[in-house]
Design an enzyme around this catalytic site. Structure first.
Site, short mmCIF file in Angstrom:
data_model
loop_
_atom_site.label_atom_id
_atom_site.label_comp_id
_atom_site.label_asym_id
_atom_site.label_seq_id
_atom_site.Cartn_x
_atom_site.Cartn_y
_atom_site.Cartn_z
N LYS A 147 -11.17 -5.36 -0.98
CA LYS A 147 -9.82 -5.22 -1.56
C LYS A 147 -9.36 -6.57 -2.07
O LYS A 147 -9.62 -7.61 -1.45
CB LYS A 147 -8.86 -4.67 -0.49
CG LYS A 147 -7.48 -4.32 -1.03
CD LYS A 147 -6.58 -3.69 0.04
CE LYS A 147 -5.20 -3.36 -0.50
NZ LYS A 147 -4.33 -2.74 0.52
N SER A 157 -2.04 1.50 -0.54
CA SER A 157 -2.25 0.53 -1.61
C SER A 157 -3.73 0.24 -1.86
O SER A 157 -4.07 -0.29 -2.91
CB SER A 157 -1.53 -0.77 -1.27
OG SER A 157 -2.09 -1.37 -0.12
N SER A 181 -1.97 2.10 4.06
CA SER A 181 -2.72 1.82 2.84
C SER A 181 -4.21 2.12 2.92
O SER A 181 -4.91 1.98 1.93
CB SER A 181 -2.53 0.36 2.44
OG SER A 181 -1.23 0.17 1.96
#
Lengths: 471, 464
Positions: A69, A144, A169
């Site tokens: 990420k 997210s 997330s």
């Protein structure tokens, strides 16, 4: 090559790479093109690494493609956390989780898309291209960690995504993309090198195609780290072992009724079908109540925004990230950078967070939210005295279309996190697994455990996964 | 109207590494921005790591000033935007500082200490051309960023600018004795001073140097009294002290408390301060200046005043004194020479005893020269300057200085030849003439000669 690796589990890919039946340099030679096609279709990456660094020695992740990420720092690789204000930022150091992936032979293939600094549930608050759901490109991947869910679903090769969750997330994208998402106990994985959203709740975790691969990923990134004072001394385990030949016989599982309020009926039914199957496998099921659930959402957002608004103060265009010609005085310069560098949601959270901790409001909002968090943690701890795990839907809806998301007010948007917020703000581990589809879009079910009880939720998830695969 | 003064005193602790990273705190001579790392530069993804010895230093300080030591303490983020702040928030302590409710006595006045807490120092701002008010741009050196500071906050119990200065001297001396700060470094102590006489409280920010604190407060006292006399309202504001003009100027009006939006720093867990740890620190504390001065006065039968001067000059100075006495048991002699002459020469050179060339053995050698009348006191006063300058053996220096000067006989002879009338009058027994001649000789020898010796030589000349 495509045919050989397509249906391999991560573990089988690693053993084949080690024994030489897979030539990893050949594999990566072919991977570039594949990633370019996926990127064009679904945009899971902010950065794709064209010539990834291949491992020099064997390890438990030898040769395995791993995505990171974008809020997790990678040395010499651009790291933006989804924000324009860090559009050119190249960190001088690897996050501990990245360092551990590399030490175990994992290969970093790219940095995945996300909401700016993790501020969102749909990966639509992003300064770069918005990732599209491989099940329907008109729909969100969740957020997210949307890019992590997206590439996990789209990859037709073995792969593990290192993702991050503050309030849900990992669970949201796993549920929306039909992948498995494991959010570990707070402190289980070092946060060193993670670009902070809300430090007291940020957790690095894993998304992958199945429970085993997800657990394998956690094994090799977890463990104490002297560079992060909040990282736990609790011994790391071989979590993937809990995904093999596990049973739920005699395990006590609670179904919290508040987690089924205002949920798509079809999702409720799918979750309860799976709960009944676990009961048939020997689990002892009971309905429980988590009365404080309704207070989780407001207190989570108060704490998260208060912390975020201080974390974001450092982005002022002085030492790194976005820069501009120096014009005017210090205040004018950094205000200009922040006005242009932050997106709408980041600005909203800075303003709300600054308000919540301002003199005169601080006691009513920030301090009170901390107290409520303590009560919510206590409520979970009380339930776990008698229960091994809780089961609930992951998300109240299936992945929404982008045009639907545009119509949501900020409050409706925040309300999407109501099922993930409680466990996330309590720092307890959860795993989300896909349990079928509605209108050909995936549904997620989450299994929630007590602090450091990842072993139990992995066992239950593995059994539920086997039930769904029909064996 | 009596004035009330409260101080916020920032003391730079001399730990080896910074408060939250392993960068060295000893960066004064280093190239700017070289002693930095991702932590003290506030790069994205860094996490602070607490330097436990800084906590220990603060506990020592708290104990020395009779504070309560909290069993649990937290770090908080104080948020404000300023170019010297790498993160635009400062890690400090807000809710529960490590030390609270202490006191310091200055003569008969008790000054209450509200709190002492730990915090990180911001970077150093260099005003590129001129001062804060004239510069067009600033340069920032992060070598200092993250160095540990102890902030001591007093209640407004200080009654005069002079007392503020005495308080700072006392604190400085105690920190020196505790070995937790470096008194020789400039800016080891920085002060924000609050002063109110008739009206609102006025804050003077960031004063360096004890003398400047006294001057800034005196200026402010006079300014505020003048304002009252003219029936002008004293407004609540922040002022800046200009070291060159010795005046304070208004920086900004302060209509309300500054809002720093404190939150707990979520990267740093609770600090547990175990009672055993505190006990261990307590038992390792050195003798503090007040006690030491009392003990020395009794033990060596010297004046309390002299003992105070020796002790408060510095721990190194008092250690030097006691080392000397171990070698030569003449405390009165040693204290007299240390206070009246050695200290003066050191101050003239802006040196501390510990980084001067003076050693205990050679100073004893010097005292012995006086004690056994090898040299006169008058000559000793001259000799000590040369001695502090060079650190050479006093015996060797005696020889060197003597050969540079003519023998006293010769000097007196010349004076007699130049002043025959005075010598004639001296022969007749006129006292004024004798005084006149002695004066001439003293002038000629740079006051190095002993008047008794001059009289002896003059008398012997009478017999010729």
């Amino acid at each position: 090559m495509q045919l050989i690796t397509k249906n391999l589990s991560a573990a089988d890919f690693v053993s084949n790479s080690i024994n030489g039946s897979i030539d990893i340099s050949e594999f990566y030679g072919a991977l570039n093109e594949k990633l370019a096609i996926i990127q064009k279709k679904y945009a899971p990456f902010i950065t794709i690494i064209d010539n990834p660094e291949l491992p020099k020695k064997h390890g438990a992740l030898y040769g395995l493609p791993i995505s990171i990420k974008d809020c997790i720092c990678t040395a010499n690789i651009k790291t933006t956390a989804g924000s324009k204000i860090l559009e050119n930022y190249i960190p001088p150091f690897d996050a501990t989780s990245v360092k551990r992936v590399k030490e175990n032979g994992g290969v970093i293939i790219g940095k995945t898309a996300q909401d700016e600094f993790g501020f969102g549930t749909f990966s639509t608050n992003c300064a770069y291209e918005i990732p599209r759901n491989p099940h329907d490109p008109n729909r969100s991947c969740g957020g997210s960690s949307g890019g992590a869910g997206c590439i996990s679903a789209a990859a037709d090769f073995p792969h593990i995504a290192i993702a991050e969750s503050t309030g849900g997330s990992i669970t949201a994208p796993a549920a929306f993309t039909g992948t498995v998402g494991l959010t570990p106990t707070y402190g289980r994985v070092s946060r060193y090198g993670l670009i902070d959203y809300s430090n007291s709740m940020d957790k690095i975790g894993v998304i992958a195609k199945n429970v085993y691969d997800t657990a394998l990923g956690l094994t090799y990134i977890s463990g104490h780290d002297a560079n992060d004072t909040t990282s736990s001394n609790t011994k790391s385990e071989n979590f993937e072992d809990y995904a093999k030949n596990s049973t739920v016989k005699g395990m006590h599982i609670g179904v919290p009724k508040e987690y089924f309020d205002n949920i798509d009926n079809r999702i409720t039914k799918a979750v309860m079908d799976n709960v009944h199957k676990l009961e048939n496998d020997g689990a002892i099921i009971s309905e429980v109540s988590l009365k404080l659930t309704q207070y989780a959402l407001p207190s989570y957002y108060l704490i998260a925004m208060s912390e975020a608004s201080t974390n974001l103060a450092k982005y002022s265009g002085l030492r790194y990230g976005m820069q501009n010609y120096v014009d005017g005085n210090f205040s004018e310069y950094f205000s200009n950078i922040r006005e242009n560098g932050f997106g709408r949601e980041a600005k909203r959270r800075i303003i709300l967070g600054t308000y919540a901790r301002a003199a005169g409001f601080r006691d009513a909002y920030y301090m009170k939210a901390l107290k409520v968090r303590r009560l919510i943690i206590d409520e979970f701890k009380e339930r776990f005295k008698h229960l091994d795990a809780l089961i609930a839907p992951s998300m109240p809806i299936i992945a929404p279309r982008f045009d639907e998301i545009k119509k949501l007010t900020p409050l409706e948007n925040y309300n999407m996190d109501k099922l993930t917020i409680g466990p996330n703000m309590s720092g307890i581990p959860t795993i989300s697994i896909p349990i079928g589809t509605i209108e050909s879009m995936p549904i997620g079910m989450q299994i929630i455990g007590d602090h450091y009880n990842e072993s139990k939720i992995i066992k239950i998830a593995a059994v539920a996964e086997r039930n769904l695969n029909g064996n | 109207m009596a004035i009330k003064i409260g101080l916020e005193i920032h003391c730079r602790l001399n730990t080896k590494s910074k408060l939250f990273c392993s960068c060295s705190t000893n960066s004064q001579e280093k190239e700017p921005n070289k002693e930095t790392c991702p932590i003290c530069l506030g790069l994205p993804g860094y996490k602070p790591l607490l330097n436990k010895s800084a906590v220990e230093y603060l506990i020592k300080m708290g104990l020395a000033f009779n504070c309560n030591i909290s069993e649990e303490s937290y770090f908080s983020r104080k948020t404000y935007f300023y170019p010297d702040m790498s993160k635009n928030f400062q890690i400090t302590q807000y809710e529960i500082p490590i030390a609270t409710n202490g006191n310091i006595h200055i003569n008969d006045n008790e000054i209450r200490i509200k709190r002492i807490h730990l915090e990180e120092d911001p970077a150093r701002i260099v005003y590129a051309n001129g001062s804060i008010s004239t510069t067009k741009y600033v340069l920032i050196d992060y070598n200092r960023a993250g160095a540990p500071l102890a902030e001591l906050v007093t209640e407004p119990d200080i009654k005069s600018p002079k007392e503020a200065r005495l308080l700072l001297e006392k604190i400085s001396s105690v920190l020196d004795y505790l070995g937790i700060y470096d008194p020789s470094k400039e800016a080891s102590i920085r002060v924000d001073a609050n002063i109110s006489s008739d009206g609102e409280r006025v804050e003077i920010k960031n004063i360096t140097g004890f003398e400047n604190v006294e001057k800034a407060l005196s200026y402010e006292e006079i300014r505020q009294k003048g304002m009252s006399r003219m029936n002008k309202k004293i407004e609540r504001e922040t002022r800046h002290f200009d070291e060159t003009t010795k005046m304070t100027t208004a920086m900004r009006k302060k209509e309300y408390e500054e809002d720093y939006g404190y939150i707990f720093d979520p990267d740093l867990p609770l600090i547990n301060i175990d009672k055993n740890w505190v006990e261990k620190i307590k038992s390792s504390m050195p003798e503090l200046p007040e006690k030491r001065a009392q003990r020395m006065a009794t033990q060596y039968s010297i004046d309390q005043y002299d003992a105070n001067v020796i002790v408060y000059t510095g721990r190194d100075f008092a250690d030097f004194f006691e080392s000397c006495i171990k070698k030569l048991n003449k405390p009165k002699e040693i204290s007299k020479w240390m206070i009246n002459y050695l200290l003066k020469s050191l101050n003239w050179r802006s040196e501390r005893i510990s980084n001067s060339k003076v050693t205990v053995d050679r100073f004893i050698e010097f005292i012995e020269l006086i004690d056994n009348n090898t040299i006169t006191e008058r000559f000793g006063k001259e000799l000590i300057k040369e001695f502090v300058d060079s650190g050479d053996s006093p015996k060797g220096l005696v020889g060197k200085i003597s050969t540079q000067t003519k023998p006293l006989n010769e000097v007196i002879n010349n004076i007699i030849i130049e002043n025959p009338k005075a010598f004639d009058e001296f022969k007749l027994g006129k006292k004024e003439a004798l005084q006149f001649l002695i004066g001439k000789v003293l002038n000629a020898t740079g006051k190095r000669s002993d008047p008794k010796e001059i009289v002896n030589i003059l008398n012997s000349m009478l017999e010729k």
